[in-house]
Design a protein around this motif. Structure first.
Motif, PDB file in Angstrom:
ATOM      1  N   ALA A   1       0.824  -1.209   0.000  1.00 57.48           N
ATOM      2  CA  ALA A   1       0.000   0.000   0.000  1.00 57.48           C
ATOM      3  C   ALA A   1       0.855   1.254   0.000  1.00 57.48           C
ATOM      4  O   ALA A   1       0.553   2.236  -0.684  1.00 57.48           O
ATOM      5  N   VAL A   2       1.954   1.232   0.759  1.00 53.71           N
ATOM      6  CA  VAL A   2       2.844   2.385   0.811  1.00 53.71           C
ATOM      7  C   VAL A   2       3.481   2.632  -0.549  1.00 53.71           C
ATOM      8  O   VAL A   2       3.538   3.763  -1.047  1.00 53.71           O
ATOM      9  N   MET A   3       3.968   1.579  -1.189  1.00 56.26           N
ATOM     10  CA  MET A   3       4.601   1.742  -2.499  1.00 56.26           C
ATOM     11  C   MET A   3       3.583   2.155  -3.553  1.00 56.26           C
ATOM     12  O   MET A   3       3.908   2.910  -4.475  1.00 56.26           O
ATOM     13  N   ARG A   4       2.358   1.684  -3.424  1.00 54.61           N
ATOM     14  CA  ARG A   4       1.311   2.098  -4.358  1.00 54.61           C
ATOM     15  C   ARG A   4       1.055   3.606  -4.211  1.00 54.61           C
ATOM     16  O   ARG A   4       0.895   4.323  -5.204  1.00 54.61           O
TER      17      ARG A   4
ATOM     18  N   SER B   1       5.927  -7.535  -5.308  1.00 52.27           N
ATOM     19  CA  SER B   1       4.918  -6.499  -5.558  1.00 52.27           C
ATOM     20  C   SER B   1       5.503  -5.109  -5.349  1.00 52.27           C
ATOM     21  O   SER B   1       5.153  -4.165  -6.064  1.00 52.27           O
ATOM     22  N   VAL B   2       6.389  -4.966  -4.359  1.00 52.11           N
ATOM     23  CA  VAL B   2       7.032  -3.676  -4.110  1.00 52.11           C
ATOM     24  C   VAL B   2       8.019  -3.357  -5.228  1.00 52.11           C
ATOM     25  O   VAL B   2       8.060  -2.247  -5.764  1.00 52.11           O
ATOM     26  N   PHE B   3       8.817  -4.343  -5.627  1.00 49.51           N
ATOM     27  CA  PHE B   3       9.842  -4.123  -6.643  1.00 49.51           C
ATOM     28  C   PHE B   3       9.216  -3.793  -7.999  1.00 49.51           C
ATOM     29  O   PHE B   3       9.764  -2.999  -8.776  1.00 49.51           O
ATOM     30  N   ALA B   4       8.059  -4.361  -8.259  1.00 50.70           N
ATOM     31  CA  ALA B   4       7.419  -4.151  -9.563  1.00 50.70           C
ATOM     32  C   ALA B   4       6.921  -2.722  -9.726  1.00 50.70           C
ATOM     33  O   ALA B   4       6.696  -2.268 -10.856  1.00 50.70           O
ATOM     34  N   ARG B   5       6.730  -2.002  -8.638  1.00 55.77           N
ATOM     35  CA  ARG B   5       6.228  -0.636  -8.720  1.00 55.77           C
ATOM     36  C   ARG B   5       7.337   0.385  -8.971  1.00 55.77           C
ATOM     37  O   ARG B   5       7.048   1.562  -9.170  1.00 55.77           O
ATOM     38  N   LEU B   6       8.575  -0.045  -8.942  1.00 60.08           N
ATOM     39  CA  LEU B   6       9.675   0.876  -9.197  1.00 60.08           C
ATOM     40  C   LEU B   6       9.869   1.059 -10.691  1.00 60.08           C
ATOM     41  O   LEU B   6       9.660   0.137 -11.479  1.00 60.08           O
ATOM     42  N   ASP B   7      10.285   2.262 -11.092  1.00 63.16           N
ATOM     43  CA  ASP B   7      10.611   2.516 -12.493  1.00 63.16           C
ATOM     44  C   ASP B   7      12.059   2.148 -12.781  1.00 63.16           C
ATOM     45  O   ASP B   7      12.353   1.444 -13.738  1.00 63.16           O
ATOM     46  N   LEU B   8      12.970   2.658 -11.930  1.00 60.91           N
ATOM     47  CA  LEU B   8      14.397   2.423 -12.106  1.00 60.91           C
ATOM     48  C   LEU B   8      14.967   1.828 -10.833  1.00 60.91           C
ATOM     49  O   LEU B   8      14.467   2.092  -9.732  1.00 60.91           O
ATOM     50  N   ALA B   9      16.007   1.035 -10.982  1.00 60.23           N
ATOM     51  CA  ALA B   9      16.650   0.410  -9.832  1.00 60.23           C
ATOM     52  C   ALA B   9      18.162   0.567  -9.959  1.00 60.23           C
ATOM     53  O   ALA B   9      18.723   0.373 -11.046  1.00 60.23           O
ATOM     54  N   LEU B  10      18.786   0.935  -8.881  1.00 65.99           N
ATOM     55  CA  LEU B  10      20.240   0.982  -8.788  1.00 65.99           C
ATOM     56  C   LEU B  10      20.660  -0.030  -7.735  1.00 65.99           C
ATOM     57  O   LEU B  10      20.324   0.125  -6.559  1.00 65.99           O
ATOM     58  N   VAL B  11      21.356  -1.075  -8.140  1.00 68.48           N
ATOM     59  CA  VAL B  11      21.789  -2.149  -7.240  1.00 68.48           C
ATOM     60  C   VAL B  11      23.264  -1.925  -6.926  1.00 68.48           C
ATOM     61  O   VAL B  11      24.094  -1.799  -7.847  1.00 68.48           O
TER      62      VAL B  11
END
Length: 612
Positions: free
Chosen positions: A60-63, A86-96
């Motif tokens: 819910a927070v990530m949404r 579900s949280v990771f899928a809501r991100l546009d870009l990721a820096l690992v």
């Protein structure tokens, strides 16, 4: 916001603290996000926003953050240690990151493809985020495998694929590989895009400091009213602020008045006990300033964060705190003195002046606790407060005569407030009050024991039954003279105005110190924007591009020569950038090799100038 954050059911619940039960840890985390989103920020930095939350709350927070990014145009940057699918899928870009080095930067949807391209395909029914984090964790994966993955990313960044990858992150197209003229490059949209021109026009108009800019769109009067209402509610709701001290002062006054209950008798044998009771109350009540110190130290991070975000001005905050403190100091003074006057038999005519002096002293130590609360650690602030209070107690002229204190420490005797509090309260206690039994002026008519051949310098004698060391006098002036002969803190002169002036001067200086430290903490946490920002996406080979050192230096510390050099450097930079743009417009490219020209690379880099 309440509905989106799942806080509607607890909207009337107090947040709570160490003394009051309130929201749970997860609810407080969601509330902090809601407070940030309520200001519609341009950039929102979230440090582990999903930690400590269950799966439904984290989703819910990530949404909500995703919706804020899309609807408000807010750039949301999060640090996540173990995001669910579900949280990771809501991100546009990721820096690992792994050991401070980048292992991947790009679209979340392309992470699986990147892993496959480097020979590390994601197994079926496995979370891409979990698999990637396991692959770069050198504590649980072999060092060789981690280094190989990092090297694969480095080779991608250093190779020609970086241009395609970098453009794709920005939603742009790569120029054709061969045979096309520059006019067909879709990169021309960069030149036509008003965002680049806007950056060029406004790059020098950016504020030097972001954070301490006051409440946007809210007048000073409105800010004061809101803060006044807020802190008034805190006074009523938080017992640690004043209610606990009111109860403590009532108990303190009752305890010491009970110990010295015999001093109710207005006789010579009880005069010193009466004054000693006054000395205890005058010195111990200010020590309870440690209670607001601990509360202020716990609230200090929140206050700094609100000040840095421009929610209100430090001056407004300090003024409201002082306006609330002053009347409460009189309430606390009345709580400490009422049991003493009632049980100890003190004359009530002295109560008003006694309360004024006590309230001023409490305010001085309340101001001291505020200043100490902003020190590096609450324990350091607590030690500083106790040391200053004890020094004031030790050097108030009762335990240690001023003449026995070496310079320059003797100045503390006359500067610290407790000396003046004890002296002024003693004066109000004994001056213009009924006479005390057991003593009389020399040769008083009708008192045979007062007939003496040689009258002492004090001008009074005591009954034969009274021991010489317990003979203090009949009037207030005589008693104060006798006390002054032994303790240099006392005197018969009316120094009430002087005492109040010194005590209030201490309080005022400490209030100004507190305000200064507030402003300093805001400046220390502010974000300085350089004239030319670096490209946050250029993470090739674990490095990032940064502006020249002269650009990164604080504007306030530059000399005239440095400013001139910096201005010349920026003018040259702009001229070169304009030449690069003109080259693109004029169709200059190395079409034979199919590789971008240097001018094309310049546009790629410079199109991001000013971006944070």
């Amino acid at each position: 916001l309440l509905l989106a954050l799942g806080l509607e059911s607890c909207q009337d619940t107090r947040v709570g603290n160490a003394l009051i039960k309130g929201l749970s840890g997860g609810q407080k985390r969601r509330l902090s996000i809601g407070l940030a989103l309520a200001k519609k920020p341009a950039v929102l930095l979230c440090d582990e926003p999903t930690s400590g939350l269950d799966a439904a709350s984290a989703a819910a927070v990530m949404r909500l953050l995703k919706e804020a990014s899309e609807r408000l145009g807010t750039a949301v940057v999060c640090t996540l240690h173990q995001p669910s699918p579900s949280v990771f899928a809501r991100l546009d870009l990721a820096l690992v990151l792994s050991g401070g080095r980048p292992a991947y930067y790009g679209a979340v949807c392309e992470l699986s493809s990147f892993l496959s391209s480097v020979g590390r395909p994601v197994p079926q029914h496995t979370s891409v985020a979990d698999f990637m984090l396991d692959a770069v964790n050198a504590d649980f994966a072999s060092r060789e495998e981690v280094d190989a993955l990092l090297a694969a990313w480095d080779s991608l960044c250093l190779g020609e694929q970086w241009h395609e990858h970098s453009l794709r992150l920005r939603g742009l197209s790569l120029p054709p590989s061969s045979g096309a003229s520059t006019s067909s490059f879709e990169v021309a949209e960069i030149v036509r895009d008003s965002s680049l021109q806007s950056h060029l026009q406004t790059i020098n108009t950016l504020p030097a400091v972001v954070g301490h800019q006051g409440a946007q769109g809210v007048g000073a009067g409105r800010a004061l009213l809101v803060l006044m209402r807020r802190h008034s509610l805190l006074v009523l709701r938080d017992p640690a602020l004043y209610l606990a001290r009111i109860i403590s002062f009532l108990l303190l006054g009752s305890f010491f008045a009970g110990l010295y209950v015999d001093s109710r008798s207005r006789v010579q044998e009880q005069l010193f006990n009466r004054e000693f009771l006054q000395w205890w109350i005058s010195n111990l009540a200010p020590a309870f300033g440690v209670l607001p110190l601990l509360g202020a130290a716990m609230d200090a991070p929140t206050v700094r964060r609100e000040l840095r975000s421009g929610m209100y001005n430090p001056s407004a905050y300090a003024l409201v705190r002082m306006l609330i403190q002053l009347p409460m100091m009189f309430v606390l003074a009345a709580a400490s003195l009422t049991p003493v006057f009632a049980i100890g038999g003190w004359h009530w005519s002295a109560f008003p002046l006694h309360m004024v002096v006590t309230a001023a002293t409490l305010w001085a130590f309340e101001s001291l606790s505020q200043a100490c609360s902003l020190l590096a650690h609450p324990v350091i602030g607590l030690l500083a407060f106790v040391n200053i209070w004890f020094t004031s107690l030790l050097m108030n002229g009762f335990l240690l005569p001023a003449a026995n204190i070496i310079w320059p420490f003797r100045i503390l005797t006359y500067v610290l407030p407790l000396r003046w509090s004890v002296r002024a309260n003693a004066y109000t206690l004994f001056h213009d009050t009924p006479l005390y039994d057991g003593a009389a002026s020399c040769n008083t008519t009708g008192l045979s024991w007062s007939d003496v051949a040689t009258c002492p310098d004090s001008g009074f004698v005591c009954e034969p039954a009274v021991a010489r060391q317990l003979c203090w006098g009949q009037t207030g002036a005589q008693i104060l003279d006798s006390l002054a002969a032994t303790f240099d803190v006392y005197g018969t002169n009316d120094v009430l105005a002087l005492a109040l002036g010194i005590i209030c001067a201490n309080a005022t200086l400490l209030q100004l110190l507190h305000l200064h430290k507030l402003r300093a903490s805001v400046r220390a946490g502010a974000t300085e924007l350089p004239k030319v920002a670096s490209d946050p996406l250029d993470v090739r080979a674990g490095k990032r591009m940064v502006p020249p050192a002269t650009v990164r230096r604080s504007v306030t510390k530059r000399s005239l020569t440095e400013r001139s050099a910096l201005r010349a450097e920026e003018n040259g930079f702009r001229a070169e950038l304009q030449r690069a743009i003109n080259a693109i417009r004029n169709g200059v490219s190395d079409t034979g090799s199919g590789k971008p020209t240097k001018s094309y690379e310049w546009v790629q880099a410079m199109s991001r100038v000013g971006g944070v």
